[in-house]
Write a protein that holds these residues in place. Structure first.
Motif, PDB file in Angstrom:
ATOM      1  N   ILE A 199       0.859  -1.193   0.000  1.00 46.46           N
ATOM      2  CA  ILE A 199       0.000   0.000   0.000  1.00 46.46           C
ATOM      3  C   ILE A 199       0.891   1.237   0.000  1.00 46.46           C
ATOM      4  N   TYR A 242      -5.881   8.749  -5.435  1.00 47.61           N
ATOM      5  CA  TYR A 242      -6.640   7.513  -5.208  1.00 47.61           C
ATOM      6  C   TYR A 242      -6.727   6.700  -6.499  1.00 47.61           C
ATOM      7  N   PRO A 270      -6.415   1.622  -1.075  1.00 54.37           N
ATOM      8  CA  PRO A 270      -7.735   1.489  -1.698  1.00 54.37           C
ATOM      9  C   PRO A 270      -8.852   1.280  -0.682  1.00 54.37           C
ATOM     10  N   ASP A 271      -8.515   0.840   0.512  1.00 57.27           N
ATOM     11  CA  ASP A 271      -9.533   0.593   1.531  1.00 57.27           C
ATOM     12  C   ASP A 271      -9.709   1.755   2.498  1.00 57.27           C
ATOM     13  N   ALA A 273     -11.495   4.272   2.771  1.00 54.90           N
ATOM     14  CA  ALA A 273     -12.826   4.761   3.152  1.00 54.90           C
ATOM     15  C   ALA A 273     -13.539   3.821   4.118  1.00 54.90           C
ATOM     16  N   ILE A 274     -13.103   2.573   4.181  1.00 52.43           N
ATOM     17  CA  ILE A 274     -13.817   1.643   5.058  1.00 52.43           C
ATOM     18  C   ILE A 274     -12.999   1.293   6.293  1.00 52.43           C
ATOM     19  N   GLU A 282     -16.002  13.736   4.742  1.00 47.32           N
ATOM     20  CA  GLU A 282     -16.827  12.691   4.123  1.00 47.32           C
ATOM     21  C   GLU A 282     -17.156  13.046   2.681  1.00 47.32           C
ATOM     22  N   ILE A 291     -14.221  12.451   0.496  1.00 44.94           N
ATOM     23  CA  ILE A 291     -14.089  11.010   0.235  1.00 44.94           C
ATOM     24  C   ILE A 291     -15.025  10.597  -0.892  1.00 44.94           C
ATOM     25  N   LYS A 292     -16.251  11.134  -0.843  1.00 47.53           N
ATOM     26  CA  LYS A 292     -17.224  10.825  -1.881  1.00 47.53           C
ATOM     27  C   LYS A 292     -16.675  11.222  -3.258  1.00 47.53           C
ATOM     28  N   LEU A 329     -13.851   8.923  -4.492  1.00 45.05           N
ATOM     29  CA  LEU A 329     -14.286   7.608  -4.950  1.00 45.05           C
ATOM     30  C   LEU A 329     -15.279   7.689  -6.089  1.00 45.05           C
ATOM     31  N   LYS A 384     -17.057   8.942  -9.820  1.00 38.84           N
ATOM     32  CA  LYS A 384     -16.606   8.716 -11.190  1.00 38.84           C
ATOM     33  C   LYS A 384     -16.710   9.969 -12.045  1.00 38.84           C
TER      34      LYS A 384
END
Lengths: 307, 544
Positions: B220, B274, B281-282, B284-285, B498, B501-502, B505, B507
């Motif tokens: 990572i 990103y 890649p993880d 956000a979770i 937040e 982050i949206k 991620l 498009k």
């Protein structure tokens, strides 16, 4: 009121039996009816010092406030869509599984399947979500397999496109076996003589299923369907725990349901309990109307309703 | 509401065993005799239960009978400490629930100052003010009369005690940093990054060029200790105010950083980082502190984290769990949290000197409040500072005039034991209850080196020195940060991280997405807040 008097008479005659029902009655009064008092919070501005009753009345202000929020309508839409999806994708599966398990002839094998399917239900969503993150994450099993066969990695948990599919899929994995229990019980109650008679008449397994098992199961299906419709606004059983543990900022627009939205709003912003109660009441009223309508419709169609 | 209730019930079910355990502890404790309590004997005649919630409190009481520090506090002030457990992940929720059910602990920690919640707590009588005369508690009084805490009174009363982290803003300089794998940098032949492209290239190389040499694509680039606070600062070179999330003055007007046009560059760059695989890649979770774990597993090239001795030792603890063949201190390097701005200058974190506050339930009686303030006064005293540095006199150190000789126990590796491990109630509660006192970590003393290990302490200290000398603090008007206006307090409904982050991620075009999000902020009261703040700045002359 002759019946009224005779009812009293009847009750007096069996008074000790009725006494046995008292604890249950008390339970419902204390835990289900008295808390209804809290609903008035939806029309109040809650003040901790003054308590629920002492707080000021604000009329419909709480409702106006939530209806004015864009995020509320996003959550509202998602709740409806996810519930509908559950009805379409999740609801029929336990019925099919129950029918299939029932067709397994050897009792031992039947029990084995039942245990295998039921087991995941006992894992909490916290654990299941942990498993899913490990499985679906960037370096999880799924992506390792994809890389192995030369495909692109995917990131299902942060992609709004796939999120609802994950919701349905994971709750099927977890709960489809549990859902079969009630159907298997109904099937077990069917008189074996019916099957014997049918097989003497030359019906094969499939015809037996179609003409004996299914008609006997139908009323159970309808009742569970009505109950499921009545839970629409709560997005079905486990809706909150499941979504709360799996979602993230990237997928709010598709995943946020009313319950999770209110949870975040209440705790992240520290907004008033009044608006949270207002949403709860709003949800309950819609649920009630849907339940009532579904029950009515079922009766019209000649089925036994809930009541 | 249903769910809320269910959670309330669950929380209470959780709290119950804790309360029971606490109760058992009490039964085992001998009541202190009048002679033992010394100064407190006549003054504090009645033994009081004081319930406390604090961020680390879950680790504070493994065994109440074997903790001399806890015994000292309980007998000195004639109290019985009852812990109500919270964690960094759930404290906001628990306080809300406890407040609603009338179950707030007597003393609790929160970072709530100047938010909407803070004022509604005051208005609704949930928290109690400190007594107006604090002269009996000189150390508490001192904290409340500092420059950056003095303005925090509401109608002349203080409703909290700020938990001071540092004594001066410069000490925050390593509060945001990037800890990178030095061995990987060397292996990949990379130089210390300066520009955005350098940083991007470094993170990408960590992720893609197999720096651990196992032939697998399983590393990572950049991860975060906590996405919510450590993500945005990595883009601080393009817009310094994202480093400390402050208000920025643009065209003569103060606006929150997320309303600034400069955010466009930030979201563009973060999206690129990103999309090109530079960022975990993880991310956000992940849950808070997952980053420590990931870095420790030796699969991460860089982590956005605090570089204080304490934070580094947490990172080292995780490292030691997984990586056996390389020493942590020799494998890492501390870099500025972000790249250089276009004009070449680099920025560092700064803030008011406190983070989080102590609150007191309105149910606390005057008598109990007096006892609590006595404890706080002690925890803010020079005497306690000496304890924090050296431990218990006679046991951990000997004092001869001005000379301190460390006699502390050592562990099986021959290293001094940490005070927190010898006195869990100190490590998990009292050490930071009244003030974090993080300046002690940075002090150039023998004990600071002992506490964190010579090498690790030097690593951190060098980074601090470097950052203070070479990097500029984010230009921040703290008077605006601490200002209260009704609409400003409502901005806590906006969670810009937040939303970033949206966008990262998403498009669609990041700038268009971000523009739409910022437009949506108007419906949450952004324009009204900007107006109120700038009016107040004018009227109160806060802009100097």
């Amino acid at each position: 009121m002759a019946t009224g008097r005779s009812l009293w008479k009847q009750m007096a005659a069996h008074k000790y039996l009725y006494l046995l029902a008292l604890p249950l009655l008390a339970y419902y009064i204390v835990f289900d009816y008295i808390p209804l008092y809290g609903i008035i919070l939806a029309f109040k501005e809650f003040n901790f010092a003054k308590g629920i009753w002492g707080s000021e009345w604000v009329g419909l202000a709480n409702f106006r406030e939530i209806f004015g929020l864009q995020d509320f309508w996003v959550a509202f839409r998602n709740t409806l869509i996810i519930s509908l999806g559950r009805l379409v994708f999740e609801f029929p599966v336990p019925i099919a599984v129950a029918l299939l398990i029932n067709e397994v002839r050897r009792t031992r094998l039947k029990q084995f399947y039942q245990v295998v399917y039921t087991f995941p239900h006992f894992l909490s969503w916290v654990i299941v979500s942990g498993i899913m993150v490990n499985f679906l994450g960037a370096f999880g099993v799924l992506n390792q397999l994809l890389v192995l066969v030369g495909l692109e990695k995917v990131n299902l948990l942060v992609d709004p496109e796939y999120f609802r599919g994950l919701i349905y899929g994971s709750s099927l994995w977890k709960d489809m076996g549990w859902g079969t229990i009630i159907y298997l019980a109904a099937i077990a109650g069917i008189n074996p003589a019916l099957y014997e008679a049918a097989s003497i008449d030359g019906a094969n397994r499939f015809q037996q299923m179609l003409h004996i098992t299914w008609p006997s199961l139908k009323s159970t299906v309808v009742i569970l369907l009505i109950l499921q419709i009545g839970r629409t606004m709560s997005s079905g059983g486990g809706g909150f725990d499941q979504i709360f543990n799996l979602y993230n900022a990237a997928v709010y627009e598709k995943a946020d349901i009313l319950d999770t939205y209110i949870y975040r709003r209440t705790f992240a912003v520290g907004s008033s309990y009044g608006t949270s109660t207002a949403v709860g009441l709003f949800k309950s009223v819609i649920n009630f109307v849907l339940l009532y309508a579904a029950n009515k419709a079922a009766k019209r169609l000649g089925q036994d309703g809930l009541y | 509401m249903n769910r809320t209730k269910r959670y309330a019930a669950a929380m209470m079910a959780l709290a119950l065993p804790a309360a029971l355990i606490a109760g058992c502890g009490e039964a085992n404790q001998p009541a202190p005799s009048a002679g033992q309590t010394g100064e407190g004997a006549s003054k504090n005649a009645k033994k009081l239960d004081i319930s406390i919630s604090f961020f680390n409190i879950g680790k504070a009481f493994p065994d109440r009978n074997s903790d001399p520090f806890l015994k000292m506090i309980e007998s000195r002030f004639n109290v019985n400490i009852v812990d109500k457990v919270i964690s960094y992940a759930d404290y906001k929720e628990k306080y809300q629930l406890w407040a609603a059910s009338g179950d707030l602990p007597d003393v609790f920690s929160d970072d709530n100052i100047n938010s909407e919640g803070y004022y509604s707590w005051i208005k609704q009588g949930i928290i109690r003010p400190l007594p107006s005369d604090l002269s009996k508690y000189p150390n508490v009084q001192k904290v409340l009369s500092l420059n950056d805490t003095k303005p925090l009174n509401v109608d002349g009363k203080y409703y909290m005690i700020p938990r001071q982290t540092y004594l001066e803003p410069d000490q925050w300089a390593i509060e945001r940093a990037v800890v990178v794998r030095k061995d990987w940098l060397d292996k990949l032949g990379l130089k210390d990054p300066v520009t955005y492209d350098d940083y991007l290239n470094m993170y990408k190389s960590f992720a893609q060029k197999d720096p651990d040499g196992n032939g697998k694509n399983d590393t990572i680039g950049l991860t975060f200790r906590s996405t919510s606070s450590m993500l945005l600062p990595v883009a601080g070179g393009s817009f310094p105010h994202v480093i400390n999330g402050s208000w920025v003055k643009e065209n003569g007007k103060y606006i929150p950083y997320y309303a600034s046009g400069q955010m466009k560059t930030v979201v563009k760059q973060l999206r690129q980082m990103y999309a090109e695989g530079a960022i975990d890649p993880d991310f956000a979770i992940m849950k808070p502190n997952d980053g420590y774990e990931k870095f420790g597993q030796g699969k991460v090239g860089a982590i956005s984290v605090q570089a204080t001795p304490n934070a580094l030792s947490a990172l080292r603890a995780s490292w030691d769990k997984y990586v056996k063949d390389k020493k942590f201190e020799e494998s890492v390097k501390i870099l500025p949290v972000s790249w250089a701005a276009e004009d070449g200058s680099r920025y560092r974190y700064n803030a008011v000197t406190f983070w989080s506050e102590s609150y007191f339930s309105s149910k606390v009686s005057d008598e109990k409040m007096d006892r609590i303030l006595q404890i706080y006064d002690y925890l803010l005293s020079d005497e306690f500072m000496t304890f924090k540095r050296y431990g218990m006199e006679g046991k951990d150190y000997k004092k001869d005039g001005d000379k301190f000789t460390i006699t502390r126990e050592k562990n099986e590796n021959g290293q001094y034991k940490s005070l927190g491990s010898m006195y869990p109630s100190y490590g998990g509660l009292f050490g930071a209850l009244a003030a974090w006192g993080q300046q002690l970590e940075l002090e150039d003393t023998e004990t600071a080196r002992i506490n964190y290990g010579e090498q690790l302490w030097t690593l951190s200290h060098d980074a601090l020195k470097y950052n203070v000398e070479k990097l500029k603090p984010v230009p921040t008007n703290f008077k605006v940060e601490l200002l209260y206006t009704p609409a400003k307090s409502k901005l806590s409904a906006i969670n810009a991280t937040e939303d970033v982050i949206k966008v990262m991620l998403g498009k669609d075009d990041p700038v268009t997405m971000w523009d739409n999000i910022v437009k949506g902020y108007d419906s949450k009261g952004l324009q009204q807040a900007i107006k109120e703040v700038n009016d107040a700045v004018q009227q109160q002359g806060l802009d100097k």
